[in-house]
Scaffold this motif. Structure first.
Motif, PDB file in Angstrom:
ATOM      1  N   ASP A 118       0.816  -1.220   0.000  1.00 42.14           N
ATOM      2  CA  ASP A 118       0.000   0.000   0.000  1.00 42.14           C
ATOM      3  C   ASP A 118       0.850   1.271   0.000  1.00 42.14           C
ATOM      4  OD1 ASP A 118      -2.564  -1.251   0.019  1.00 42.14           O
ATOM      5  OD2 ASP A 118      -2.190  -1.833   2.087  1.00 42.14           O
ATOM      6  N   TYR A 137       0.857   3.939  -2.855  1.00 44.49           N
ATOM      7  CA  TYR A 137      -0.039   5.098  -2.951  1.00 44.49           C
ATOM      8  C   TYR A 137       0.542   6.366  -2.314  1.00 44.49           C
ATOM      9  CZ  TYR A 137      -3.320   1.604  -4.517  1.00 44.49           C
ATOM     10  OH  TYR A 137      -3.919   0.597  -5.227  1.00 44.49           O
ATOM     11  N   GLU A 138       1.652   6.225  -1.595  1.00 41.20           N
ATOM     12  CA  GLU A 138       2.316   7.435  -1.075  1.00 41.20           C
ATOM     13  C   GLU A 138       2.852   8.271  -2.234  1.00 41.20           C
ATOM     14  OE1 GLU A 138       2.497   8.593   1.909  1.00 41.20           O
ATOM     15  OE2 GLU A 138       2.128   6.922   3.271  1.00 41.20           O
ATOM     16  N   VAL A 153      -4.500  10.406  -7.515  1.00 37.01           N
ATOM     17  CA  VAL A 153      -5.508  10.000  -8.497  1.00 37.01           C
ATOM     18  C   VAL A 153      -6.704  10.944  -8.436  1.00 37.01           C
ATOM     19  CG1 VAL A 153      -7.029   8.136  -9.259  1.00 37.01           C
ATOM     20  CG2 VAL A 153      -4.847   7.572  -8.177  1.00 37.01           C
ATOM     21  N   HIS A 158     -16.298  12.827  -2.593  1.00 38.27           N
ATOM     22  CA  HIS A 158     -16.137  13.464  -1.281  1.00 38.27           C
ATOM     23  C   HIS A 158     -17.304  13.143  -0.361  1.00 38.27           C
ATOM     24  CE1 HIS A 158     -13.150  15.680  -3.503  1.00 38.27           C
ATOM     25  NE2 HIS A 158     -14.082  16.012  -4.370  1.00 38.27           N
ATOM     26  N   GLU A 216     -12.650  19.661   5.929  1.00 40.91           N
ATOM     27  CA  GLU A 216     -12.725  18.430   6.739  1.00 40.91           C
ATOM     28  C   GLU A 216     -12.401  17.215   5.872  1.00 40.91           C
ATOM     29  OE1 GLU A 216     -16.096  19.690  10.078  1.00 40.91           O
ATOM     30  OE2 GLU A 216     -16.737  18.834   8.179  1.00 40.91           O
ATOM     31  N   PHE A 256      -8.978  14.979   6.501  1.00 40.93           N
ATOM     32  CA  PHE A 256      -9.080  13.546   6.768  1.00 40.93           C
ATOM     33  C   PHE A 256      -8.101  12.763   5.889  1.00 40.93           C
ATOM     34  CE2 PHE A 256     -11.015   9.476   5.377  1.00 40.93           C
ATOM     35  CZ  PHE A 256     -10.868   8.777   6.562  1.00 40.93           C
ATOM     36  N   PHE A 257      -8.123  13.049   4.580  1.00 45.55           N
ATOM     37  CA  PHE A 257      -7.245  12.305   3.662  1.00 45.55           C
ATOM     38  C   PHE A 257      -5.769  12.656   3.892  1.00 45.55           C
ATOM     39  CE2 PHE A 257     -11.273  12.058   1.238  1.00 45.55           C
ATOM     40  CZ  PHE A 257     -11.353  10.684   1.182  1.00 45.55           C
ATOM     41  N   LYS A 280      -4.187  13.202   6.570  1.00 45.84           N
ATOM     42  CA  LYS A 280      -3.599  12.460   7.691  1.00 45.84           C
ATOM     43  C   LYS A 280      -3.196  11.038   7.316  1.00 45.84           C
ATOM     44  CE  LYS A 280      -6.282  14.968  11.135  1.00 45.84           C
ATOM     45  NZ  LYS A 280      -7.611  14.927  11.751  1.00 45.84           N
ATOM     46  N   LEU A 281      -3.708  10.560   6.189  1.00 48.15           N
ATOM     47  CA  LEU A 281      -3.404   9.178   5.791  1.00 48.15           C
ATOM     48  C   LEU A 281      -2.061   9.068   5.061  1.00 48.15           C
ATOM     49  CD1 LEU A 281      -6.953   8.155   4.483  1.00 48.15           C
ATOM     50  CD2 LEU A 281      -5.974   7.676   6.732  1.00 48.15           C
ATOM     51  N   TYR A 282      -1.458  10.221   4.734  1.00 52.27           N
ATOM     52  CA  TYR A 282      -0.194  10.216   3.982  1.00 52.27           C
ATOM     53  C   TYR A 282       0.955  10.745   4.841  1.00 52.27           C
ATOM     54  CZ  TYR A 282      -3.094   9.620  -0.183  1.00 52.27           C
ATOM     55  OH  TYR A 282      -3.970   9.147  -1.120  1.00 52.27           O
ATOM     56  N   ARG A 309      -7.511  16.903  -3.860  1.00 52.91           N
ATOM     57  CA  ARG A 309      -7.400  15.576  -3.231  1.00 52.91           C
ATOM     58  C   ARG A 309      -6.255  14.776  -3.865  1.00 52.91           C
ATOM     59  NH1 ARG A 309      -6.026  11.574  -2.023  1.00 52.91           N
ATOM     60  NH2 ARG A 309      -7.011   9.540  -1.792  1.00 52.91           N
ATOM     61  N   ILE A 362      -6.857   7.095  12.962  1.00 50.17           N
ATOM     62  CA  ILE A 362      -7.370   8.171  12.086  1.00 50.17           C
ATOM     63  C   ILE A 362      -8.656   7.711  11.397  1.00 50.17           C
ATOM     64  CG2 ILE A 362      -6.880   9.496   9.977  1.00 50.17           C
ATOM     65  CD1 ILE A 362      -3.856   9.252  10.848  1.00 50.17           C
ATOM     66  N   GLU A 390     -21.774   8.368  -2.499  1.00 50.40           N
ATOM     67  CA  GLU A 390     -20.769   9.423  -2.650  1.00 50.40           C
ATOM     68  C   GLU A 390     -19.471   8.933  -3.291  1.00 50.40           C
ATOM     69  OE1 GLU A 390     -20.644  10.803   1.410  1.00 50.40           O
ATOM     70  OE2 GLU A 390     -22.116  12.343   0.971  1.00 50.40           O
ATOM     71  N   THR A 427     -17.038   7.431  -2.211  1.00 49.48           N
ATOM     72  CA  THR A 427     -15.827   7.700  -1.431  1.00 49.48           C
ATOM     73  C   THR A 427     -14.948   6.462  -1.257  1.00 49.48           C
ATOM     74  OG1 THR A 427     -17.268   7.488   0.486  1.00 49.48           O
ATOM     75  CG2 THR A 427     -16.620   9.698  -0.142  1.00 49.48           C
ATOM     76  N   VAL A 471      -7.211   4.291  -3.161  1.00 49.66           N
ATOM     77  CA  VAL A 471      -5.914   4.790  -3.650  1.00 49.66           C
ATOM     78  C   VAL A 471      -5.169   5.565  -2.565  1.00 49.66           C
ATOM     79  CG1 VAL A 471      -6.551   4.764  -6.075  1.00 49.66           C
ATOM     80  CG2 VAL A 471      -7.040   6.802  -4.742  1.00 49.66           C
ATOM     81  N   THR A 472      -5.430   5.212  -1.318  1.00 48.42           N
ATOM     82  CA  THR A 472      -4.647   5.754  -0.199  1.00 48.42           C
ATOM     83  C   THR A 472      -3.766   4.621   0.347  1.00 48.42           C
ATOM     84  OG1 THR A 472      -6.333   5.131   1.405  1.00 48.42           O
ATOM     85  CG2 THR A 472      -6.498   7.338   0.482  1.00 48.42           C
ATOM     86  N   PRO A 473      -2.727   4.974   1.084  1.00 42.48           N
ATOM     87  CA  PRO A 473      -1.873   3.897   1.643  1.00 42.48           C
ATOM     88  C   PRO A 473      -2.507   3.207   2.852  1.00 42.48           C
ATOM     89  CG  PRO A 473      -0.919   6.066   2.078  1.00 42.48           C
ATOM     90  CD  PRO A 473      -2.190   6.313   1.349  1.00 42.48           C
ATOM     91  N   VAL A 474      -3.776   2.869   2.718  1.00 42.94           N
ATOM     92  CA  VAL A 474      -4.504   2.204   3.810  1.00 42.94           C
ATOM     93  C   VAL A 474      -4.843   0.796   3.350  1.00 42.94           C
ATOM     94  CG1 VAL A 474      -6.652   2.214   5.125  1.00 42.94           C
ATOM     95  CG2 VAL A 474      -5.503   4.369   4.650  1.00 42.94           C
TER      96      VAL A 474
END
Lengths: 285, 254
Positions: free
Chosen positions: A72, A75-76, A80, A87, A95, A99-100, A102-104, A142, B7, B74, B76, B82-85
Motif C-alpha cells: 500500500d 499510494y504514497e 488520483v 467526497h 474536513e 481527513f485524507f 492524515k493518511l499520507y 485531493r 485516524i 458518494e 468515497t 488509492v490511499t496507503p490504507v
C-alpha cells in the motif's frame, strides 16, 4: 517510470477482453495521454495501473519493479483524480481534505492548492453545497495533497468551465515542469493536444497509434498552405503544397501583389487524425 | 491501535455524527426515558436486556448498512482505495467505529433505565455492567461484520431493509419467542444455540441476575460467547476483508 507490456484484461462477467495486449511506456517528467471514445478501455487501463483492478495478464513495471510487488506504500507516491466527485458531502471541503491528508506521510500545502483552484473562500462549506465544477476542482486538490510523483487524471476537465479548465491545465503543466509525471485519460481532444508530450489512441482495448501530438500532426497532417485574398470584392482561396513553399513563385507573387486576408498551414487537428487513423469518432458515445 | 487505524476510526465516528446517526441514538434514549417516566411500568424496565440485544444486533446491521449506503452514493470508497490504507484497516475501522457508536448508544439507554430506577419510575434493574457491556461489544462487532458483508451484495438501502426483515423473521422472532417463553423446552434451547441472534441475546442477558439475584454463567453462556466471538472473527477474516476489494472495485464504476 511506468512500463506496460502486453496488458490484457477481462471483466469477470464479460466473455471478451476489454484490454487487448497493449504496450506503452510513460517516461519520467512527461504527460502521457490516452485518447479514445467512451468504452475504449481508458479508465480500465488507469484502474489497472493504480492497482484497483487485479487479475490482469501481462506485466506492469513502476520504476523497474512489478507493481504487484508494491504494498500500500505505492499510494504514497501517486495521486488520483477520478472523473466523478468522491467526497463526503456532509463534511466541509477542509474536513474532507484534512481527513485524507492524515493518511499520507507527505503533505502538500493545502492553502496554496485550495487558493490555486479557487476554493479557499469556500473551504468551510459543506461539499454537498458545492457545484459539480467545484467538486471536480476539489478532486484535483485531493489528488495532489500528498505531493505525488505520479498523477493519474481521468477526464480531468470534464464539467469545468473554460477558465477553471485553463487553471487546471496550467497546474498539470507546472506539476510536470517540477518533475512530476502525469497519465491522462480523456475523450476531449483539446486537453490531450494542449497538454500531452505523448499520446496513445485507444479503440476497443487496442492502441492504434502512439506518438507526440506534433509528430502525429506531421505524419498525418495535410502539409499544405491555404491563402485567402480579396479580388473584385470577392474572397479567393488558393491552396499550395507546403513542401518547397519558399520557392513557389505563384505563392510569392500572390503574397507580393494581393491584399491577403488569411494565411494558414494545413495542420490537421488531433481529432481529425484520430478519426483518420482509427475510423472512430471521439464523440460517438 | 496503530495511528492509521486511529485516524480511520476517528473519521468513521465523525461521519456517523455528521450523518446524524449519533443524534438518532440520543433520540432513542430520550424516548425510552419519556416512556419510562409516563408509563411507570415494571414490565418496561424488564425490557432492558431486550432493548440492548436489539441495539447490538438489528440496529448494528442497520447503522452499518446506512453508512455503507451513504458511502456508496458518494463514491468515497474509490478514493479510499488509492490511499496507503490496507483493506484490513478500512474494514476494521468500520467495525470499530460502529461498535464504539453502539456502545455509546447502549450506555445512554442503560443510563436512562438506571435513572428511571433510582427516580422510582420503575424498579431498579440490577445487572453486572461489565458483563453486559462485554456482551454488547462482542455482539455489536459480530453483527456489524454481518451487516458489512450484507451491504457488499446489496444494490441499495431498500435491499438492506429487506434483508433485515428476513433476519427478523427467521432469526430474531424465534429468539424473542424463546425469551418470552412462547416456545419452551431443552431441545428448542439447544437448537436455538445455532441462531446467532439467540447467542447474542445469551451473552447480553448473562449480565442480568436470575430470580434468585445471582449471575449464572452456564453452558449456554459459554457456547454462545464462543459462537459469537469466533464466528465474528471468522466472518471478518474470511469474508469481510477478502470480499471488500471486489465490493470497492464495483463502487468505482466497474
Amino acid at each position: 517510470m511506468f512500463k506496460v507490456e502486453n496488458l490484457m484484461y477481462k471483466y469477470p462477467k464479460n466473455k471478451e477482453d476489454v484490454i487487448r495486449g497493449i504496450n506503452f511506456e510513460i517516461k519520467e517528467k512527461e504527460i502521457f495521454g490516452f485518447l479514445g471514445p467512451s468504452g475504449a478501455g481508458k479508465s480500465t487501463t488507469q484502474k489497472i495501473l493504480i492497482k484497483i483492478l487485479e487479475d490482469y495478464r501481462g506485466k506492469i513495471f513502476y520504476n523497474g519493479k512489478d507493481i504487484q510487488e508494491y504494498s500500500d506504500e505505492f499510494y504514497e507516491e501517486i495521486g488520483v483524480s477520478f472523473e466523478m466527485p468522491i467526497h463526503f458531502s456532509k463534511m466541509t471541503a477542509m474536513e474532507n481534505i484534512e481527513f485524507f491528508l492524515k493518511l499520507y506521510k507527505n503533505n502538500a500545502n493545502i492553502e496554496d492548492l485550495m487558493k490555486r483552484v479557487g476554493l479557499w473562500e469556500d473551504k468551510d462549506k459543506m461539499v454537498g453545497e458545492y457545484s459539480k465544477g467545484m467538486k471536480i476542482r476539489l478532486n484535483i486538490v485531493r489528488a495532489l495533497l500528498n505531493n505525488p510523483k505520479m498523477l493519474f487524471l481521468d477526464e480531468p476537465t470534464n464539467g469545468l468551465d473554460p477558465k477553471n479548465a485553463m487553471i487546471l491545465k496550467d497546474m498539470i503543466r507546472e506539476f510536470r515542469d517540477q518533475g512530476g509525471t502525469v497519465f491522462i485519460t480523456s475523450h476531449i481532444m483539446s486537453d490531450i493536444d494542449q497538454l500531452c508530450d505523448n499520446v496513445a489512441f485507444i479503440v476497443e482495448g487496442e492502441i492504434i497509434e502512439m506518438d507526440s501530438p506534433r509528430n502525429l500532426k506531421i505524419k498525418y497532417g495535410k502539409r499544405s498552405m491555404t491563402l485567402e485574398y480579396k479580388e473584385n470584392n470577392e474572397t479567393v482561396t488558393v491552396e499550395f503544397p507546403l513542401d518547397g513553399i519558399g520557392k513557389n513563385q505563384e505563392f510569392i507573387n500572390l503574397l507580393q501583389t494581393k491584399d491577403i486576408e488569411t494565411l494558414h498551414s494545413g495542420e490537421t487537428t488531433l481529432e481529425d487524425i484520430f478519426i483518420k487513423v482509427t475510423g472512430v469518432a471521439l464523440r460517438d458515445e | 491501535m496503530n495511528s492509521q487505524l486511529a485516524i480511520l476510526v476517528k473519521g468513521e465516528l465523525s461521519r456517523l455524527n455528521k450523518y446524524g446517526v449519533f443524534s438518532i441514538s440520543i433520540l432513542i434514549a430520550v424516548i425510552w426515558g419519556v416512556v419510562l417516566l409516563l408509563v411507570n411500568s415494571d414490565f418496561l424496565a424488564g425490557l432492558l436486556p431486550f432493548v440492548l440485544f436489539l441495539d447490538a444486533t438489528m440496529m448494528s446491521i442497520m447503522y452499518i448498512g446506512a453508512e455503507m449506503h451513504f458511502e456508496k452514493t458518494e463514491s468515497t470508497i474509490s478514493t479510499m482505495l488509492v490511499t496507503p490504507v490496507s483493506n484490513k484497516n478500512m474494514v476494521l475501522s468500520k467495525v470499530l467505529g460502529n461498535t464504539i457508536h453502539n456502545l455509546v448508544s447502549s450506555l445512554l439507554i442503560i443510563a436512562v433505565f438506571f435513572i428511571a430506577g433510582k427516580a422510582g419510575w420503575t424498579y431498579d434493574v440490577g445487572f453486572n455492567i461489565f458483563v453486559v457491556l462485554a456482551g454488547v461489544i462482542i455482539a455489536t462487532s459480530t453483527f456489524t461484520v454481518l451487516g458489512l458483508i450484507l451491504s457488499y451484495y446489496q444494490k441499495d438501502f431498500t435491499e438492506m431493509l429487506v434483508s433485515m426483515f428476513v433476519i427478523a423473521i427467521f432469526l430474531m422472532i424465534p429468539s424473542v419467542l424463546l425469551m418470552l417463553g412462547v416456545i419452551q423446552g431443552e431441545e428448542w434451547e439447544n437448537l436455538m444455540l445455532l441462531n446467532p441472534m439467540q447467542a447474542a441475546q445469551n451473552i447480553i442477558i448473562g449480565g442480568f441476575p436470575n430470580e434468585a439475584g445471582e449471575l449464572v454463567f452456564g453452558f449456554e453462556y459459554f457456547v454462545s460467547l464462543g459462537y459469537i466471538l469466533f464466528g465474528g472473527l471468522a466472518l471478518f477474516r474470511f469474508l469481510a476483508i477478502p470480499k471488500f476489494q471486489d465490493y470497492a472495485v464495483r463502487q468505482s464504476g466497474v
